[in-house]
Design a protein around this motif. Structure first.
Motif, PDB file in Angstrom:
ATOM      1  N   VAL A 441       0.544  -1.381  -0.012  1.00 53.12           N
ATOM      2  CA  VAL A 441      -0.040  -0.176  -0.208  1.00 53.12           C
ATOM      3  C   VAL A 441       0.991   1.092   0.015  1.00 53.12           C
ATOM      4  O   VAL A 441       1.734   1.318   0.817  1.00 53.12           O
ATOM      5  CB  VAL A 441      -1.176  -0.271   1.088  1.00 53.12           C
ATOM      6  CG1 VAL A 441      -1.791   1.226   1.493  1.00 53.12           C
ATOM      7  CG2 VAL A 441      -1.697  -1.537   0.991  1.00 53.12           C
ATOM      8  N   PRO A 442       0.779   2.408  -0.832  1.00 51.31           N
ATOM      9  CA  PRO A 442       1.284   3.208  -0.862  1.00 51.31           C
ATOM     10  C   PRO A 442       1.133   4.333   0.525  1.00 51.31           C
ATOM     11  O   PRO A 442       0.725   4.080   1.355  1.00 51.31           O
ATOM     12  CB  PRO A 442       0.849   4.432  -1.948  1.00 51.31           C
ATOM     13  CG  PRO A 442      -0.016   2.702  -2.840  1.00 51.31           C
ATOM     14  CD  PRO A 442      -0.354   1.942  -1.680  1.00 51.31           C
ATOM     15  N   ALA A 443       2.147   4.762   0.608  1.00 51.92           N
ATOM     16  CA  ALA A 443       2.487   5.762   2.193  1.00 51.92           C
ATOM     17  C   ALA A 443       1.537   6.416   1.709  1.00 51.92           C
ATOM     18  O   ALA A 443       1.498   7.409   1.602  1.00 51.92           O
ATOM     19  CB  ALA A 443       4.004   6.734   1.906  1.00 51.92           C
ATOM     20  N   GLY A 444       1.062   6.799   2.977  1.00 50.12           N
ATOM     21  CA  GLY A 444      -0.323   7.659   3.694  1.00 50.12           C
ATOM     22  C   GLY A 444      -1.275   6.688   3.909  1.00 50.12           C
ATOM     23  O   GLY A 444      -2.280   7.248   3.997  1.00 50.12           O
ATOM     24  N   ARG A 445      -1.745   5.311   2.659  1.00 54.09           N
ATOM     25  CA  ARG A 445      -2.858   4.493   2.330  1.00 54.09           C
ATOM     26  C   ARG A 445      -2.686   3.568   3.451  1.00 54.09           C
ATOM     27  O   ARG A 445      -2.846   3.354   3.987  1.00 54.09           O
ATOM     28  CB  ARG A 445      -3.142   3.933   0.728  1.00 54.09           C
ATOM     29  CG  ARG A 445      -3.516   4.871  -0.356  1.00 54.09           C
ATOM     30  CD  ARG A 445      -3.944   5.427   0.119  1.00 54.09           C
ATOM     31  NE  ARG A 445      -4.546   6.811  -1.179  1.00 54.09           N
ATOM     32  CZ  ARG A 445      -4.113   7.007  -2.134  1.00 54.09           C
ATOM     33  NH1 ARG A 445      -4.269   5.466  -2.693  1.00 54.09           N
ATOM     34  NH2 ARG A 445      -4.514   7.709  -3.544  1.00 54.09           N
ATOM     35  N   THR A 446      -4.078   3.219   3.937  1.00 64.99           N
ATOM     36  CA  THR A 446      -4.107   2.232   4.693  1.00 64.99           C
ATOM     37  C   THR A 446      -4.803   0.972   4.153  1.00 64.99           C
ATOM     38  O   THR A 446      -5.576   1.316   3.712  1.00 64.99           O
ATOM     39  CB  THR A 446      -5.871   2.713   6.124  1.00 64.99           C
ATOM     40  OG1 THR A 446      -4.934   3.786   6.615  1.00 64.99           O
ATOM     41  CG2 THR A 446      -5.160   1.879   7.406  1.00 64.99           C
ATOM     42  N   PRO A 447      -4.636  -0.427   4.528  1.00 63.77           N
ATOM     43  CA  PRO A 447      -4.755  -2.067   3.926  1.00 63.77           C
ATOM     44  C   PRO A 447      -5.835  -2.169   4.191  1.00 63.77           C
ATOM     45  O   PRO A 447      -6.176  -1.422   5.225  1.00 63.77           O
ATOM     46  CB  PRO A 447      -3.760  -2.021   4.201  1.00 63.77           C
ATOM     47  CG  PRO A 447      -3.034  -1.845   5.539  1.00 63.77           C
ATOM     48  CD  PRO A 447      -3.323  -0.314   5.403  1.00 63.77           C
ATOM     49  N   VAL A 448      -6.750  -2.479   3.492  1.00 61.74           N
ATOM     50  CA  VAL A 448      -8.232  -2.567   3.852  1.00 61.74           C
ATOM     51  C   VAL A 448      -8.428  -4.288   3.547  1.00 61.74           C
ATOM     52  O   VAL A 448      -8.289  -4.602   2.335  1.00 61.74           O
ATOM     53  CB  VAL A 448      -9.804  -1.740   3.291  1.00 61.74           C
ATOM     54  CG1 VAL A 448     -10.754  -1.749   3.103  1.00 61.74           C
ATOM     55  CG2 VAL A 448      -8.919  -0.420   3.347  1.00 61.74           C
ATOM     56  N   ARG A 449      -9.207  -4.902   4.897  1.00 63.61           N
ATOM     57  CA  ARG A 449      -9.040  -6.390   4.271  1.00 63.61           C
ATOM     58  C   ARG A 449     -11.158  -6.357   3.690  1.00 63.61           C
ATOM     59  O   ARG A 449     -12.406  -5.527   5.104  1.00 63.61           O
ATOM     60  CB  ARG A 449      -9.297  -6.820   5.995  1.00 63.61           C
ATOM     61  CG  ARG A 449      -9.039  -8.744   5.513  1.00 63.61           C
ATOM     62  CD  ARG A 449      -8.937  -9.079   6.488  1.00 63.61           C
ATOM     63  NE  ARG A 449      -7.707  -9.238   6.820  1.00 63.61           N
ATOM     64  CZ  ARG A 449      -6.937  -9.942   6.054  1.00 63.61           C
ATOM     65  NH1 ARG A 449      -6.538 -10.508   4.815  1.00 63.61           N
ATOM     66  NH2 ARG A 449      -5.399  -9.733   6.487  1.00 63.61           N
ATOM     67  N   PRO A 450     -11.515  -6.908   3.076  1.00 68.23           N
ATOM     68  CA  PRO A 450     -13.001  -6.801   2.607  1.00 68.23           C
ATOM     69  C   PRO A 450     -13.450  -7.360   3.606  1.00 68.23           C
ATOM     70  O   PRO A 450     -13.206  -8.832   4.264  1.00 68.23           O
ATOM     71  CB  PRO A 450     -12.033  -7.123   1.399  1.00 68.23           C
ATOM     72  CG  PRO A 450     -11.628  -8.050   0.554  1.00 68.23           C
ATOM     73  CD  PRO A 450     -10.536  -7.529   1.641  1.00 68.23           C
ATOM     74  N   MET A 451     -15.133  -7.502   3.193  1.00 72.48           N
ATOM     75  CA  MET A 451     -15.961  -7.800   4.353  1.00 72.48           C
ATOM     76  C   MET A 451     -16.825  -9.209   2.842  1.00 72.48           C
ATOM     77  O   MET A 451     -16.962  -8.433   2.016  1.00 72.48           O
ATOM     78  CB  MET A 451     -16.287  -7.854   5.161  1.00 72.48           C
ATOM     79  CG  MET A 451     -16.546  -6.485   5.971  1.00 72.48           C
ATOM     80  SD  MET A 451     -17.609  -5.732   7.144  1.00 72.48           S
ATOM     81  CE  MET A 451     -18.108  -4.282   5.493  1.00 72.48           C
ATOM     82  N   PRO A 452     -17.155  -9.938   3.605  1.00 73.70           N
ATOM     83  CA  PRO A 452     -17.184 -10.874   2.763  1.00 73.70           C
ATOM     84  C   PRO A 452     -19.408 -11.104   2.782  1.00 73.70           C
ATOM     85  O   PRO A 452     -19.460 -10.062   3.834  1.00 73.70           O
ATOM     86  CB  PRO A 452     -17.336 -12.018   2.732  1.00 73.70           C
ATOM     87  CG  PRO A 452     -17.105 -12.367   4.379  1.00 73.70           C
ATOM     88  CD  PRO A 452     -16.466 -10.936   4.882  1.00 73.70           C
ATOM     89  N   MET A 453     -19.905 -10.292   1.821  1.00 80.54           N
ATOM     90  CA  MET A 453     -20.935 -10.075   1.485  1.00 80.54           C
ATOM     91  C   MET A 453     -22.467 -11.216   0.684  1.00 80.54           C
ATOM     92  O   MET A 453     -21.758 -12.241  -0.382  1.00 80.54           O
ATOM     93  CB  MET A 453     -21.340  -8.647   0.396  1.00 80.54           C
ATOM     94  CG  MET A 453     -20.584  -7.608   0.919  1.00 80.54           C
ATOM     95  SD  MET A 453     -21.246  -7.057   2.723  1.00 80.54           S
ATOM     96  CE  MET A 453     -22.575  -5.808   1.830  1.00 80.54           C
ATOM     97  N   SER A 454     -23.544 -11.306   1.764  1.00 79.89           N
ATOM     98  CA  SER A 454     -24.150 -12.193   0.897  1.00 79.89           C
ATOM     99  C   SER A 454     -25.754 -11.439   0.115  1.00 79.89           C
ATOM    100  O   SER A 454     -26.904 -12.355   0.947  1.00 79.89           O
ATOM    101  CB  SER A 454     -24.192 -13.398   1.456  1.00 79.89           C
ATOM    102  OG  SER A 454     -23.413 -14.231   1.982  1.00 79.89           O
TER     103      SER A 454
END
Length: 705
Positions: A441-454
């Motif tokens: 992830v570029p500097a200043g960005r926060t990694p995001v772990r996605p949520m599964p949806m149904s």
């Protein structure tokens, strides 16, 4: 009764070897922190990997040791590389390149030290070539080549729309002459969908003017090419494996949803049997060492793909099939046979996440000439599988090595860019030349772990997908949201780090990436649920997914946008005219706006395959017209940005041009970004960055406030 391939097929010209200048160079420039490595192929010793990497800005061919940091670029040409295969004897590396990023690819060879670079196939104007397997002794490689394309003609109608965002190309691409619509009802097919026995001609004459022909080509240029198979009007063709004695070839062919594997005798090019195989990765299987068993990734007669063993007699005729490995609720996505043919690496798709296993294989014994009362021989089987723990969510490629306990894999995940890992005795180790997880992830960005949806569609069908929440957003705060639709339609949304999503999330926009009906990963019935008039339900699925995000309190109903690529681009246009008040804007990337013009302009083999999925351009003309977004263009209310590669012959740029032009004629804001030196996939780093910035700028501007 056995019959030979007809004389017309045998007359097709073989590919010619063309010497090219060597362009290999040592590369000591530090790579960018964010780069990808994928599609590994390993040398016979298992210690050096050939792979594709974009560290120099375009996907190119590289080699490096699995435990060392020194990398070498073997081809510095700007044409993107798409496939790589190291010969079993270690002398050559074959690879596929896409000139100007287009759909007409060519196959090249180079020595591991970067010398001897030459063109194997695909060098004639208008032709295309794709890579097949190597002979097991490395003396030849299989390639599939097409006839020359029909001549281009000037595009009829008004001038193309003026490009909008900075960087757009003013050049109008050329169109095909429309011969792709010359299809038989439902597309040509050899045999029924079930496995069949008996001999028959490899491929009969079809009305389609172009042909796909598979050859064995000597990379040294000493032996003449050998024709293995040829088919007119083919939707697909690839040689997946050759028996160790060279008697039999395994040929993958057929349109989407109706793939099959043919066992072909190489001596007389006679098909001895055909078996149904799954969509997705074209490397669907291979022969046991004695060629008495062929192992396949097949979903024939079942909901999810499994490992199937087909027992063959000495002449290649089918004796029977058994299921060697299966799971009740998920499918086999990747199958890689060990180089000794006695072990397999299996990747299962479990709700979008890969699970990797290694299993021993026991082939069926040879046919017994004993009395009929003798008990039947034991079937082929897979032994107890050993699970391999993975550091990231998705396996994209498996590269077996000479050591059955060491496998090389390409991995992607929600918090890393594509990289190559090796698994000595099940221990996952990142190769030193793949990017580090902490640099994803570029500097200043926060990694995001996605949520599964149904989400649940209005007709009760349960859909799937992943939701990405913009960093810093409070849990109960509805957010501006971009609904992103994948292509295919048989692709599947996976939890992998997507730079486009990072760009959108960095602008404070949520991303919901759903799997509407027609997507893979949920079983055969789900894939087929959008056939014919089911396409209307798929369009409604988009609206139902948006409603689900709103009801869950995640998305702001006043600030919803829709975006997608390829088939997803079609769904964007369709959603904007079928549900005109739902989305504030849309970004359609390489999408089809009118099925009639799409079929007239796409590559013939793509038209052949698309006819099964979308409908026949002649016999289903009325349905396709009704499903075309252009037929409802008067309902369009939202501003739209269209993005296209100038060399796209899969979905020609005219599909975007006519939609943008029609929107402007109705007084709506509409722009076209035409990317130079790109085809259906955007492969160059500078163009990808331009696309991501332009799309995010557009979304941010129209969803603000």
């Amino acid at each position: 009764m056995e019959t030979r391939t007809d004389a017309a097929t045998r007359a097709h010209p073989a590919p010619e070897r063309v010497r090219l200048a060597d362009t290999a160079t040592p590369y000591d420039i530090p790579p960018p922190a964010v780069h990808g490595c994928w599609y590994p192929s390993v040398d016979p010793g298992g210690r050096t990997v050939a792979f594709i990497c974009d560290r120099a800005g375009v996907p190119q061919l590289w080699t490096a040791p699995v435990i060392g940091e020194e990398v070498r670029r073997l081809d510095a040409d700007p044409d993107p590389v798409t496939e790589v295969s190291w010969s079993p004897d270690g002398r050559w590396i074959a690879y596929t390149a896409a000139p100007d990023g287009g759909e007409l690819t060519r196959v090249l060879c180079v020595r591991p030290d970067g010398t001897g670079r030459h063109l194997l196939a695909g060098g004639e104007p208008g032709t295309s070539a794709r890579l097949g397997c190597w002979q097991h002794d490395g003396s030849a490689v299989a390639v599939t080549v097409t006839d020359s394309a029909p001549p281009f003609a000037a595009r009829p109608g008004p001038a193309p729309a003026t490009p909008g965002p900075p960087g757009a190309s003013p050049a109008a691409p050329r169109a095909r002459d429309g011969r792709a619509v010359l299809l038989e009802p439902g597309g040509p097919r050899i045999g029924p969908p079930e496995a069949v026995g008996g001999d028959r001609t490899v491929f009969a004459e079809e009305p389609q003017p172009r042909a796909l022909s598979a050859y064995l080509v000597d990379p040294e240029g000493v032996a003449a090419p050998v024709l293995l198979a040829s088919e007119r009007g083919a939707a697909n063709q690839r040689v997946c494996d050759l028996s160790r004695d060279g008697r039999l070839a395994l040929v993958y062919r057929g349109p989407r949803g109706r793939r099959e594997a043919l066992v072909v005798r190489t001596g007389d090019r006679v098909v001895t049997c055909a078996l149904p195989v799954a969509d997705g990765d074209p490397w669907v299987g291979g022969f046991s060492p004695d060629a008495g068993t062929v192992w396949l990734r097949s979903d024939g007669g079942r909901e999810h793909a499994a490992l199937v063993a087909a027992r063959l007699d000495p002449r290649g005729h089918l004796l029977g099939t058994t299921v060697a490995a299966q799971r009740p609720d998920c499918g086999l996505e990747l199958l890689a046979l060990g180089r000794d043919g006695r072990r397999a690496v299996l990747a299962w798709n479990v709700r979008g996440v890969s699970e990797l296993e290694v299993a021993g294989l026991t082939a069926a014994p040879p046919p017994d000439d004993g009395p009929e009362t003798a008990p039947p021989p034991p079937p082929a089987s897979a032994g107890a599988a050993r699970t391999v723990e993975l550091p990231h969510e998705v396996v994209t490629r498996i590269a077996p090595t000479a050591d059955p306990d060491i496998t090389v894999v390409a991995l992607s995940g929600s918090r890393r860019h594509p990289g190559v890992w090796w698994l000595p005795h099940g221990l996952p180790l990142r190769t030193p030349w793949s990017s580090r997880d902490e640099d994803a992830v570029p500097a200043g960005r926060t990694p995001v772990r996605p949520m599964p949806m149904s989400p649940v569609a209005r007709d009760g069908l349960t859909l799937g997908g992943w939701y990405y929440r913009a960093p810093g957003r409070s849990p109960g705060e509805p957010a501006p949201c971009v609904l992103h639709l994948h292509g295919g339609p048989e692709e599947q949304e996976r939890p992998v780090l997507e730079p486009l999503y990072l760009e959108l999330l960095g602008r404070g926009l949520d991303v919901f990436a759903p799997d509407v009906r027609g997507s893979s990963g949920y079983g055969r019935s789900f894939v087929d649920a959008d056939l014919g008039a089911g396409r209307f339900d798929a369009i409604n699925d988009v609206a139902d997914c948006a409603a689900h995000a709103i009801v869950q309190g995640l998305a702001d109903p006043r600030r919803m946008a829709v975006m997608g690529r390829s088939y997803g681009g079609y769904l964007v246009m369709a959603s904007l005219v079928w549900h005109p008040d739902l989305f504030r804007t849309g970004v359609a990337v390489c999408g089809m706006s009118d099925f009639a013009s799409f079929f007239a302009g796409t590559e013939p083999w793509l038209a052949q395959s698309a006819a099964h999925k979308y409908g026949h351009p002649e016999h289903d003309r009325e349905l396709l017209h009704t499903l075309s977004p252009m037929s409802r263009i008067d309902a369009l209310r939202a501003p739209v940005l269209a993005v296209h590669g100038e060399h796209d012959t899969n979905v020609p740029p005219g599909e975007s041009e006519q939609f943008v032009r029609a929107a402007r004629e109705r007084g709506l804001e509409a722009e076209l970004l035409l990317l130079r030196h790109e085809g259906h996939d955007f492969l160059r780093a500078d163009n990808r960055r331009l696309f991501h910035r332009s799309a995010a700028d557009w979304m941010e501007r129209h969803l603000a406030g």
